[in-house]
Design a protein around this motif. Structure first.
Motif, short mmCIF file in Angstrom:
data_model
loop_
_atom_site.label_atom_id
_atom_site.label_comp_id
_atom_site.label_asym_id
_atom_site.label_seq_id
_atom_site.Cartn_x
_atom_site.Cartn_y
_atom_site.Cartn_z
N GLY A 20 7.39 0.19 6.00
CA GLY A 20 7.11 1.47 5.54
C GLY A 20 8.67 2.12 5.05
N ILE A 21 9.75 1.49 5.67
CA ILE A 21 11.24 2.05 5.52
C ILE A 21 11.28 2.21 4.05
CG2 ILE A 21 12.11 -0.13 5.90
CD1 ILE A 21 13.42 3.43 6.85
N LEU A 22 11.33 1.11 3.02
CA LEU A 22 11.75 1.30 1.89
C LEU A 22 10.99 2.13 1.23
CD1 LEU A 22 12.77 -2.51 1.06
CD2 LEU A 22 14.00 -0.70 1.39
N PRO A 23 9.60 2.03 1.07
CA PRO A 23 8.70 3.13 0.42
C PRO A 23 9.00 4.57 0.70
CG PRO A 23 7.19 1.37 1.05
CD PRO A 23 8.67 1.15 1.88
N ALA A 24 9.23 4.87 1.91
CA ALA A 24 9.69 6.12 2.57
C ALA A 24 11.14 6.43 2.11
CB ALA A 24 9.84 6.15 3.87
N ILE A 25 12.17 5.59 1.94
CA ILE A 25 13.45 6.03 1.40
C ILE A 25 13.29 6.27 -0.27
CG2 ILE A 25 15.61 5.07 0.84
CD1 ILE A 25 15.74 3.56 3.40
N ILE B 160 0.75 -1.38 -0.10
CA ILE B 160 0.02 0.05 -0.06
C ILE B 160 0.79 1.13 -0.16
CG2 ILE B 160 -1.65 1.30 1.31
CD1 ILE B 160 -3.04 -0.90 -0.06
N MET B 161 1.91 1.21 0.74
CA MET B 161 2.67 2.35 0.62
C MET B 161 3.34 2.66 -0.57
SD MET B 161 2.26 3.50 3.68
CE MET B 161 3.44 4.93 3.37
N PHE B 162 3.81 1.69 -1.17
CA PHE B 162 4.55 1.77 -2.55
C PHE B 162 3.53 2.41 -3.54
CE2 PHE B 162 8.02 -1.45 -1.45
CZ PHE B 162 8.78 -0.47 -2.00
#
Length: 415
Positions: free
Chosen positions: A395-400, A310-312
């Motif tokens: 969420g760390i990868l989508p946020a980065i 969902i974050m991606f």
């Protein structure tokens, strides 16, 4: 102050994004909710069972010994050889009572099958009878509600007296004080001298609500010392502070000497330690916790993948907005915190819903079942921390990826 403003604005953007995508937020919550619900439900159930067992064993000394013909656990002695061991005798109980130093309480018990107890108007079926000595009430922490436990004189004479559990009393004498009333057991008339306090459902062994205690000497007089249908045992509680190994060695030596065993002969009896039983319980509880974590980990993994997906998608949809924010001076960490907060808040909300479901189940179960289902504060904290960690990892990868977008390319892609 600058960083606090940054965190506040990032949190505001995250909450606004979740509010504007209600359906997506709801679907994302489901995975985490199921995962947190699974693991906390298992932990709460195991903790409740452990608490119930500890409560039932409260007052029983871990140093207690059960001297018996059979071992309560695995043994290196072949079963065919164990079956040839002689059964314990009352004379051996009397000998140990008089000759072993360090004994606090000692009881001669029989393991017998369940049977029916009858009053003039009712019958209590399948009641577990415990023939024992008068000291057993202290060893097993038997709490009397009405009347008393049978005394030393009644025990020695094998008097036909009985102490019954709460449910047995309710069945045989509803709305009547059972003390002093007569019941029939083994074809004989017994006088009720006491009623045990209500215990409720038992998570370990049989509840005292459905048992009855009678003097072991009554069984001896009825069946003799050599009956194959009953199994005798000697239960010993040592004095507080007495060295356990020394005590065990003393009991073993005295009983070997009484039985005339040679130094080369193996013990033809077993000293079963109550501490070994509690250790076995601890192993079971530990194993259940591990199994619960393993099973629940799969649910948490699915929930984590759902949030990450969902974050991606969210990053993809808001690429244009990210480009505008960065072109207006937003730093990379502002964008990073914005999406991290969104993932963590999403996961924590899912965790809270999962905890709420566990709490509702705990309330319902405790109302309709005598088993006390407890959701502890520790498990609530574990659930929330797990939810936050899952949100952070997911969420760390989508946020980065969002924080590293080039503003010009992001605006162009969005258009």
């Amino acid at each position: 102050m600058l960083y606090l403003r940054l965190l506040k604005e990032s949190l505001f953007f995250a909450l606004n994004a979740l509010k504007n995508n209600k359906l997506r937020t709801l679907l994302s919550l489901l995975g985490v909710t199921v995962g947190i619900f699974s693991i906390i439900a298992v932990l709460a159930a195991v903790d409740s069972m452990d608490k119930g067992i500890r409560k039932e064993l409260d007052g029983m000394d871990n140093n207690m010994l059960f001297v018996a013909q059979f071992s309560f656990g695995p043994s290196e002695v072949p079963r065919w050889k164990i079956e040839q061991f002689p059964a314990l005798k009352y004379d051996e109980y009397d000998f140990l009572k008089r000759n072993v130093a360090g004994i606090d309480k000692i009881s001669f018990n029989y393991f017998v099958g369940s049977t029916n107890i009858k009053s003039e108007s009712s019958t209590a079926n399948g009641i577990n009878i415990t023939p024992c000595s008068y000291d057993y009430s202290f060893i097993d922490n038997v709490k009397i509600d009405k009347g008393r436990f049978f005394n030393e004189s009644e025990d020695a004479s094998g008097a036909a007296v009985i102490v019954i559990g709460y449910e047995v009393a309710q069945t045989l004498f509803p709305n009547t004080d059972p003390v002093g009333k007569n019941v029939r057991l083994y074809g004989k008339r017994f006088t009720v001298v006491g009623v045990i306090q209500k215990q409720g459902a038992s998570t370990f062994g049989q509840s005292k609500d459905v048992v009855a205690f009678i003097p072991s000497n009554f069984i001896r007089q009825l069946y003799g010392d050599n009956s194959s249908g009953i199994t005798p045992a000697i239960v010993i509680r040592p004095l507080k502070g007495f060295d356990q190994n020394e005590f065990k060695d003393n009991v073993t030596q005295k009983l070997r000497a009484y039985r005339g065993l040679k130094p080369s002969d193996i013990d033809n009896f077993f000293l079963n330690e109550f501490a070994g039983m509690t250790g076995f319980i601890d192993q079971i509880i530990g194993s259940l916790n591990i199994v619960g974590w393993i099973i629940s980990a799969f649910s948490l993994l699915v929930g984590g993948f759902g949030i990450a997906n969902i974050m991606f998608v969210s990053v993809k949809e808001r690429t244009n907005i990210i480009g505008i924010q960065k072109s207006l001076g937003a730093k990379n960490h502002f964008i990073l915190f914005q999406f991290l907060f969104e993932a963590i808040i999403l996961s924590v909300i899912g965790g809270l819903v999962g905890l709420l479901l566990v709490w509702l189940i705990a309330v319902v179960v405790s109302q309709f079942v005598s088993f006390e289902f407890v959701l502890s504060f520790g498990n609530i904290v574990i659930g929330l921390i797990l939810a936050a960690i899952i949100g952070l990892i997911s969420g760390i990868l989508p946020a980065i990826s969002a924080s590293k977008l080039d503003p010009v390319e992001a605006i162009r892609t969005g258009m």
